[in-house]
Enzyme design. Structure first.
Site, PDB file in Angstrom:
ATOM      1  CE  LYS A  53      -3.771  -2.447   2.245  1.00 21.88           C
ATOM      2  NZ  LYS A  53      -4.443  -2.829   3.505  1.00 21.88           N
ATOM      3  CD  GLN A  97      -3.402  -4.403   6.704  1.00 17.22           C
ATOM      4  OE1 GLN A  97      -3.346  -3.404   6.001  1.00 17.22           O
ATOM      5  NE2 GLN A  97      -3.974  -5.530   6.294  1.00 17.22           N
ATOM      6  CG  ASP A 120      -9.842  -0.283   5.211  1.00 18.88           C
ATOM      7  OD1 ASP A 120      -9.525  -0.563   4.041  1.00 18.88           O
ATOM      8  OD2 ASP A 120      -9.188  -0.639   6.206  1.00 18.88           O
TER       9      ASP A 120
END
Ligand code: NDP
Length: 286
Positions: A53, A97, A120
């Site tokens: 990422k 994460q 997200d």
């Protein structure tokens, strides 16, 4: 005739080029999109994802920073880290994460992220807005899948879609997105009886269960579009999806490979969500 392979890697590359142009335009206006990734602990797969990422951000001109916290970080410290990032004007996207260590409640952390920085798309406000069809940040994997289907020129409206898996990060938002696109959607899970028969009704079959090569040709209607979300590492180190590629490729009309299918699209959508979040926050500040 074997299935047409949907090349997620190539599509994601094209999207990243578009995002790079969007970032350049924002930078001309003095706005540098910023993404903060928070990583707790030493899970090797999570480290790999976070590195990927960060690299993708660098390549398109998004500022990215990784906040790496030790595995025994108390939940309160993680929440404080998120709160500080919520307040920073140079950070427009925050991603914690997953999975988190067992002593941390994922819901407490997801709820703590400012909804307009929730790239997200996991915050309940974004989940709710997706369900009622309002403006929101859409989870990256389902968004990437829809983008892939559209870029391949495949119709969604009016089609029978079957999603196998009902997780909050893939299955449920995928079903909501497909519903929003006027598909007739069925969601299956581990308690669904006669799964192969239900799956065989699908024009578009999305599989997100986390079981290597579980879905074989018995699950697939001839000519169907089959999207394999699974990422499973076998004992010999190979990465395989949830779909038995060798068997399904002879039945499906279109099929995504693993690797090189949904995975690269997920990262491309994270970049897109970050740029859109930066743009929206800048506009809201005027
Ligand atoms: P979860 O483990 O959270 O959810 C799995 C879902 O699959 C559950 O709803 C479960 O049902 C269902 N399921 C499990 N076994 C079966 C079965 N035998 N038959 C029918 N349904 C079953 O997984 P995620 O959604 O987080 O991830 C799914 C896969 O996708 C994983 O391999 C993951 O690594 C991958 N992934 C890939 C991404 C990418 O970018 N390519 C991004 C995110 C995930 P129940 O609810 O009844 O338990």
């Amino acid at each position: 005739m074997p299935a047409t392979i949907l090349d997620g890697k190539a599509m994601a590359k094209a999207i990243r080029q578009d995002v790079a142009r969007d970032v350049a335009r924002l930078r001309e206006r003095g706005l540098v999109p910023g993404l903060a990734v928070v990583l707790v602990g030493d899970d090797p797969a999570s480290h790999t994802y976070v590195r990927a990422k960060a690299k993708a951000c660098r390549e398109v001109g998004i500022h990215s920073e990784v906040h790496h916290l030790p595995v025994d970080t108390p939940e309160a410290v993680l929440l404080e880290t998120v709160r500080r990032l919520n307040e920073r004007r140079d950070i427009h996207g925050i991603l914690v994460q997953l999975p988190l260590p067992a002593h941390i409640r994922p819901k407490a952390v997801i709820d703590a992220v400012r909804p307009d920085k929730d790239v997200d798309g996991f915050h309940p406000l974004n989940v709710g807005n997706l369900a009622i069809g309002d403006r929101c940040l859409v989870p990256c994997t389902p968004r990437g899948i829809l983008e892939m289907v559209k870029r391949a020129g495949l119709e969604v409206a009016g089609k029978r879609a079957v999603v196998i898996g009902r997780s909050n990060i893939v299955g449920k938002p995928m079903a909501q997105l497909l519903l929003r696109e006027d598909a007739t959607v069925t969601v299956c899970h581990s308690k669904t009886p006669n799964l192969p028969a239900v799956a065989r009704e699908a024009d578009l079959l999305v599989v997100a269960i986390g079981r290597p090569a579980y879905v074989d040709d018995r699950f697939v209607k001839p000519g169907a579009v089959v999207i394999d979300v699974g990422i499973n590492r076998l004992a010999d180190g190979r990465l395989v999806g949830d779909v038995d590629f060798a068997k399904v490729q002879h039945v499906a009309g279109y099929l995504t490979p693993v690797p090189g299918g949904v995975g690269p699209m997920t990262i491309a959508m994270l970049l897109k969500n970050t740029v859109e979040a930066a743009d929206a926050q800048a506009k809201a500040a005027w």
